[in-house]
Design a protein around this motif. Structure first.
Motif, PDB file in Angstrom:
ATOM      1  N   PRO A  42       0.833  -1.209   0.000  1.00  0.00           N
ATOM      2  CA  PRO A  42       0.000   0.000   0.000  1.00  0.00           C
ATOM      3  C   PRO A  42       0.866   1.257   0.000  1.00  0.00           C
ATOM      4  CG  PRO A  42       0.128  -0.883   2.213  1.00  0.00           C
ATOM      5  CD  PRO A  42       0.845  -1.861   1.334  1.00  0.00           C
ATOM      6  N   PRO A  43       0.425   2.307  -0.671  1.00  0.00           N
ATOM      7  CA  PRO A  43       1.200   3.552  -0.663  1.00  0.00           C
ATOM      8  C   PRO A  43       1.126   4.288   0.669  1.00  0.00           C
ATOM      9  CG  PRO A  43      -0.822   3.825  -1.909  1.00  0.00           C
ATOM     10  CD  PRO A  43      -0.737   2.373  -1.578  1.00  0.00           C
ATOM     11  N   VAL A  44       0.098   3.972   1.500  1.00  0.00           N
ATOM     12  CA  VAL A  44      -0.073   4.641   2.791  1.00  0.00           C
ATOM     13  C   VAL A  44      -0.071   3.587   3.882  1.00  0.00           C
ATOM     14  CG1 VAL A  44      -1.552   6.116   4.208  1.00  0.00           C
ATOM     15  CG2 VAL A  44      -1.423   6.485   1.735  1.00  0.00           C
ATOM     16  N   LEU A  45       0.644   3.856   4.959  1.00  0.00           N
ATOM     17  CA  LEU A  45       0.738   2.931   6.080  1.00  0.00           C
ATOM     18  C   LEU A  45       0.401   3.679   7.365  1.00  0.00           C
ATOM     19  CD1 LEU A  45       1.540   0.012   6.919  1.00  0.00           C
ATOM     20  CD2 LEU A  45       3.878   0.851   7.217  1.00  0.00           C
ATOM     21  N   LEU A  46      -0.512   3.088   8.164  1.00  0.00           N
ATOM     22  CA  LEU A  46      -0.890   3.661   9.452  1.00  0.00           C
ATOM     23  C   LEU A  46      -0.449   2.717  10.553  1.00  0.00           C
ATOM     24  CD1 LEU A  46      -4.579   4.724   8.634  1.00  0.00           C
ATOM     25  CD2 LEU A  46      -2.469   6.021   8.247  1.00  0.00           C
ATOM     26  N   MET A  47       0.323   3.229  11.521  1.00  0.00           N
ATOM     27  CA  MET A  47       0.782   2.413  12.642  1.00  0.00           C
ATOM     28  C   MET A  47       0.370   3.110  13.935  1.00  0.00           C
ATOM     29  SD  MET A  47       4.472   0.863  11.553  1.00  0.00           S
ATOM     30  CE  MET A  47       4.595  -0.341  10.240  1.00  0.00           C
ATOM     31  N   ASP A  48      -0.590   2.500  14.606  1.00  0.00           N
ATOM     32  CA  ASP A  48      -1.141   3.115  15.807  1.00  0.00           C
ATOM     33  C   ASP A  48      -0.445   2.551  17.046  1.00  0.00           C
ATOM     34  OD1 ASP A  48      -2.605   4.413  17.683  1.00  0.00           O
ATOM     35  OD2 ASP A  48      -4.531   3.545  17.155  1.00  0.00           O
ATOM     36  N   ASP A  49       0.716   3.114  17.357  1.00  0.00           N
ATOM     37  CA  ASP A  49       1.471   2.740  18.551  1.00  0.00           C
ATOM     38  C   ASP A  49       1.625   1.221  18.669  1.00  0.00           C
ATOM     39  OD1 ASP A  49       2.957   3.305  20.723  1.00  0.00           O
ATOM     40  OD2 ASP A  49       1.315   3.991  22.001  1.00  0.00           O
ATOM     41  N   PRO A  50       2.194   0.569  17.649  1.00  0.00           N
ATOM     42  CA  PRO A  50       2.255  -0.893  17.639  1.00  0.00           C
ATOM     43  C   PRO A  50       3.179  -1.502  18.691  1.00  0.00           C
ATOM     44  CG  PRO A  50       3.501  -0.010  15.808  1.00  0.00           C
ATOM     45  CD  PRO A  50       2.803   1.144  16.445  1.00  0.00           C
ATOM     46  N   THR A  51       3.992  -0.670  19.367  1.00  0.00           N
ATOM     47  CA  THR A  51       4.890  -1.213  20.397  1.00  0.00           C
ATOM     48  C   THR A  51       4.374  -0.931  21.801  1.00  0.00           C
ATOM     49  OG1 THR A  51       6.220   0.817  20.462  1.00  0.00           O
ATOM     50  CG2 THR A  51       6.885  -0.883  18.892  1.00  0.00           C
ATOM     51  N   ALA A  52       3.134  -0.439  21.908  1.00  0.00           N
ATOM     52  CA  ALA A  52       2.618  -0.022  23.219  1.00  0.00           C
ATOM     53  C   ALA A  52       2.551  -1.178  24.200  1.00  0.00           C
ATOM     54  CB  ALA A  52       1.231   0.609  23.052  1.00  0.00           C
ATOM     55  N   ALA A  53       2.188  -2.372  23.729  1.00  0.00           N
ATOM     56  CA  ALA A  53       2.004  -3.501  24.639  1.00  0.00           C
ATOM     57  C   ALA A  53       3.120  -4.530  24.501  1.00  0.00           C
ATOM     58  CB  ALA A  53       0.641  -4.167  24.369  1.00  0.00           C
ATOM     59  N   ILE A  54       4.296  -4.080  24.023  1.00  0.00           N
ATOM     60  CA  ILE A  54       5.403  -4.995  23.761  1.00  0.00           C
ATOM     61  C   ILE A  54       6.507  -4.770  24.781  1.00  0.00           C
ATOM     62  CG2 ILE A  54       7.106  -5.697  22.036  1.00  0.00           C
ATOM     63  CD1 ILE A  54       4.228  -6.374  21.325  1.00  0.00           C
ATOM     64  N   ASP A  55       7.148  -5.857  25.192  1.00  0.00           N
ATOM     65  CA  ASP A  55       8.250  -5.753  26.141  1.00  0.00           C
ATOM     66  C   ASP A  55       9.474  -5.139  25.452  1.00  0.00           C
ATOM     67  OD1 ASP A  55      10.194  -8.090  25.225  1.00  0.00           O
ATOM     68  OD2 ASP A  55       8.139  -8.845  25.083  1.00  0.00           O
ATOM     69  N   PRO A  56      10.435  -4.579  26.202  1.00  0.00           N
ATOM     70  CA  PRO A  56      11.581  -3.875  25.613  1.00  0.00           C
ATOM     71  C   PRO A  56      12.385  -4.717  24.642  1.00  0.00           C
ATOM     72  CG  PRO A  56      11.432  -3.389  27.951  1.00  0.00           C
ATOM     73  CD  PRO A  56      10.427  -4.466  27.682  1.00  0.00           C
ATOM     74  N   GLU A  57      12.589  -6.010  24.965  1.00  0.00           N
ATOM     75  CA  GLU A  57      13.395  -6.849  24.078  1.00  0.00           C
ATOM     76  C   GLU A  57      12.704  -7.048  22.738  1.00  0.00           C
ATOM     77  OE1 GLU A  57      14.396 -10.479  25.964  1.00  0.00           O
ATOM     78  OE2 GLU A  57      15.487  -9.537  27.608  1.00  0.00           O
ATOM     79  N   THR A  58      11.387  -7.268  22.779  1.00  0.00           N
ATOM     80  CA  THR A  58      10.636  -7.464  21.541  1.00  0.00           C
ATOM     81  C   THR A  58      10.480  -6.161  20.781  1.00  0.00           C
ATOM     82  OG1 THR A  58       9.410  -9.223  22.651  1.00  0.00           O
ATOM     83  CG2 THR A  58       8.493  -8.405  20.593  1.00  0.00           C
ATOM     84  N   GLU A  59      10.500  -5.044  21.507  1.00  0.00           N
ATOM     85  CA  GLU A  59      10.277  -3.745  20.889  1.00  0.00           C
ATOM     86  C   GLU A  59      11.298  -3.472  19.789  1.00  0.00           C
ATOM     87  OE1 GLU A  59       9.373   0.843  22.301  1.00  0.00           O
ATOM     88  OE2 GLU A  59      10.545  -0.485  23.587  1.00  0.00           O
ATOM     89  N   GLY A  60      12.540  -3.850  20.024  1.00  0.00           N
ATOM     90  CA  GLY A  60      13.564  -3.626  19.013  1.00  0.00           C
ATOM     91  C   GLY A  60      13.258  -4.373  17.738  1.00  0.00           C
ATOM     92  N   GLU A  61      12.752  -5.621  17.866  1.00  0.00           N
ATOM     93  CA  GLU A  61      12.400  -6.403  16.685  1.00  0.00           C
ATOM     94  C   GLU A  61      11.251  -5.753  15.924  1.00  0.00           C
ATOM     95  OE1 GLU A  61      11.442 -10.178  18.266  1.00  0.00           O
ATOM     96  OE2 GLU A  61      13.482 -10.670  18.907  1.00  0.00           O
TER      97      GLU A  61
END
Length: 649
Positions: free
Chosen positions: A551-570
């Motif tokens: 898609p030419p447009v991408l919306l990401m609504d805080d996708p790391t909000a519920a992720i632990d720090p180690e997973t956040e980097g991935e």
């Protein structure tokens, strides 16, 4: 992205008594009849079969009376020497057996005909039951599909205003109520009307005066039925509302079972459901009490007709030579059949109110206007310019309210432009309007004021499906379906090849764990909601699903909000790969993402209070600088404690 704050619909006022309420009920009944008329061939076929069954029933009663007259005349024949004897039988249709036949042969003939009629009725009743069951099942399946289809097209406002329990109940229980109308009301009313006409006509042919006297109580029955319907209608509406509540409690418990068990709240939840269930039972018991009084009363009144028949019919038999014992027996059978049909009025009235209550809720869904839909003459998606990109977004003085009566708008005076391929970071406190703003781009809602343009075209002028396929969305907590990994990634593009699926998974940094950690790789079947995956794995699959269509447009609504720090980097690494060469809106609080943004929008109470690059906003020393300072301090603390092993992309 999360839906708008739940807005409970205001309880609708009960229908006004009198002409208005009766007119509303009449319109609803007419609409249900029109629904059944769509299956008129099946309805007519069933009614014709009922006419045949009624004819056979009346024939059986007539033959029974004939047999009694044959037997009575054989044992005590009427003659000049025996004026008090039984009159000779009157054979129907001008037929009479040969004079040489004995009374026993005549009785055997009548008995044989009755047996044949019984066997034919048995076969036809079985066929009738099958046809009616097939008719109502066809209607229910079709109606449930229509309701489900309409739910897929309704805007988020409908789901904001209606609880999930109510929606589930409308697709299941309320649609079954429509089945009740067709099966237990419409078909039965038609059968009853035809039956009463047949029985009354036959009784009138036997004796007009006796018929009129025996049916004197019928108008009273209709008056009692109308009064009963007016009493129980609001009770059934309340019962459906209470049942919605019970379904909601069950649904919430199933979805939040980890929270319930985690807080050892099982006993409290059991009591909560028991209270909701008890409310349904208690309220339904009140309805049963009213039914328990009404049904015996309706059944009792027709029995008085038998008393009238015994007294008045006996007098007619003694005074009228043409009125035989067999005629009296046939009339008695007809009156009992007539009274039995009238007795069904009680159950019919109860079924009417149950079915109308459910049907009105089904039609509420079907009648809800489609707020978000494609216009009749949409503008095709513009092609990308030569050597250029698609995905330019322009907000022009956009405002939005969830409800017309909301005092404070959720968004106000949003005015900015995002060029194709730019990355826009959106920052703001909880409730600032970040998710609401993003939800306007794929037209989950339409702006109350102003407009949004994609590549120069108003979003409302574009084909809705084409617009949404041009926008990839990653939510805070992405939902996965009970299907294979590959089919979840290809959810928006079911015809995608395996190569395309794997390419999207690689962009989202998901290919590694799919092939290495999952037993069946891309064919692994996920449990409900993807609960057999970690949070980070679910988010990476969601990113792969979003980018599969390129898609030419991408919306990401805080996708790391519920992720632990180690997973956040991935996840951040996957995000960086997915955002390449796309116009991207990302709700973010991480400095690494904010620094990379072409510009940052800082929202506060639905308004853009700051706008600019990271460096520009830091220099201003406003909301952004304050939030960035907190973020930097938190990051430093985590590094000191050795907790932040994630690498910023």
């Amino acid at each position: 992205m999360p839906s708008a704050p739940s807005q409970s619909p205001s309880p609708s006022a009960p229908a006004a008594a009198g002409v208005g309420a009766e007119a509303s009920t009449a319109r609803l009944i007419l609409r249900l009849c029109r629904l059944a008329w769509g299956y008129r061939l099946q309805v007519i076929r069933s009614l014709v079969l009922q006419l045949v069954l009624l004819t056979l029933t009346l024939s059986g009663l007539g033959l029974l009376g004939l047999g009694i007259d044959v037997i009575g005349h054989a044992f005590d024949p009427l003659s000049e020497a025996n004026p008090g004897g039984n009159k000779p039988p009157a054979w129907p249709l001008g037929y009479a057996p040969p004079s040489a036949w004995t009374s026993g042969q005549q009785v055997l003939l009548v008995a044989g005909l009755i047996a044949v009629i019984g066997l034919v009725r048995f076969a036809l009743e079985a066929l009738s039951a099958f046809w009616i069951a097939q008719l109502v099942q066809d209607i229910v399946v079709s109606l449930r599909s229509r309701v489900y289809d309409k739910l897929q097209r309704l805007s988020f406002r409908f789901f904001d205003a209606n609880e999930s329990g109510s929606i589930i109940n409308r697709v299941t229980g309320d649609v079954q109520a429509v089945r009740m109308f067709v099966d237990q009301v419409l078909v039965q009313v038609l059968i009853m009307a035809v039956s009463l006409a047949f029985f009354a006509g036959y009784m009138l042919s036997l004796h007009v005066g006796l018929t009129l006297v025996c049916l004197l109580s019928t108008p009273l029955l209709w008056l009692l039925t109308g009064n009963f319907s007016r009493i129980v209608k609001p009770a059934y509406l309340e019962n459906r509302r209470l049942f919605d509540t019970a379904i909601r409690v069950l649904s919430e418990n199933a979805q939040g079972v980890h929270v319930v068990k985690g807080f050892a709240a099982q006993d409290a939840e059991v009591r909560r459901f028991a209270a909701a269930n008890h409310a349904v039972t208690t309220q339904k018991r009140q309805i049963f009490q009213q039914v328990a009084i009404f049904v015996p009363l309706i059944s009792f009144l027709p029995q008085l007709n038998l008393v009238i028949l015994l007294i008045y019919g006996g007098w007619i038999y003694m005074e009228d030579p043409a009125f035989t014992v067999g005629t009296l027996v046939v009339f008695s059978g007809l009156l009992q059949q007539f009274s039995g049909q009238i007795g069904n009025v009680a159950q019919l009235a109860n079924s009417v109110q149950q079915s109308l209550t459910g049907a009105s809720r089904v039609f509420e869904v079907l009648d809800t206007p489609l707020e978000i839909q494609t216009r009749a003459d949409p503008t095709p998606l513009p092609a990308p310019p030569a050597g250029g990109k698609r995905g330019g977004i322009r907000f022009e003085d956009v405002g939005f309210r969830f409800g017309k009566e909301d005092a404070v708008p959720a968004l106000a005076h949003l005015d900015f432009e995002v060029k194709p391929g730019q990355l826009v970071a959106v920052l703001g406190a909880t409730g600032a309007g970040k998710s609401t703003m993003l939800s306007l781009i794929p037209r989950f809602y339409d702006p109350t004021t102003g407009r949004i343009r994609l590549d120069g075209v108003d979003l409302r002028d574009l084909p809705l499906d084409a617009l949404r396929r041009s926008i990839g969305i990653v939510f805070q907590e992405s939902f996965l379906f009970s299907n294979t990994v590959a089919e979840n990634i290809a959810f928006g593009h079911p015809d995608a090849t395996q190569e395309q699926v794997e390419r999207a998974a690689r962009i989202a940094s998901a290919h590694g764990f799919i092939t290495e950690d999952l037993k069946d790789g891309y064919r692994t079947v996920l449990t409900e909601g993807g609960n057999n995956l970690s949070g980070g794995q679910r988010q990476r699959l969601a990113i792969a699903r979003a980018v599969l269509l390129d898609p030419p447009v991408l919306l990401m609504d805080d996708p790391t909000a519920a992720i632990d720090p180690e997973t956040e980097g991935e996840i951040l690494a996957a995000m960086a790969s997915a955002m390449a060469d796309r116009t991207t809106f990302v709700v973010a609080h991480r400095l690494s993402t904010l620094r990379r943004a072409d510009f940052v929008l800082v929202l506060d109470r639905g308004r853009v209070v700051e706008r600019g690059t990271h460096d520009e906003l830091m220099a201003k020393g406003g909301h952004y600088a304050e939030a960035a300072g907190v973020q930097a301090a938190d990051t430093e603390s985590r590094e000191i404690l050795g907790m932040d092993e994630a690498v910023d992309p």
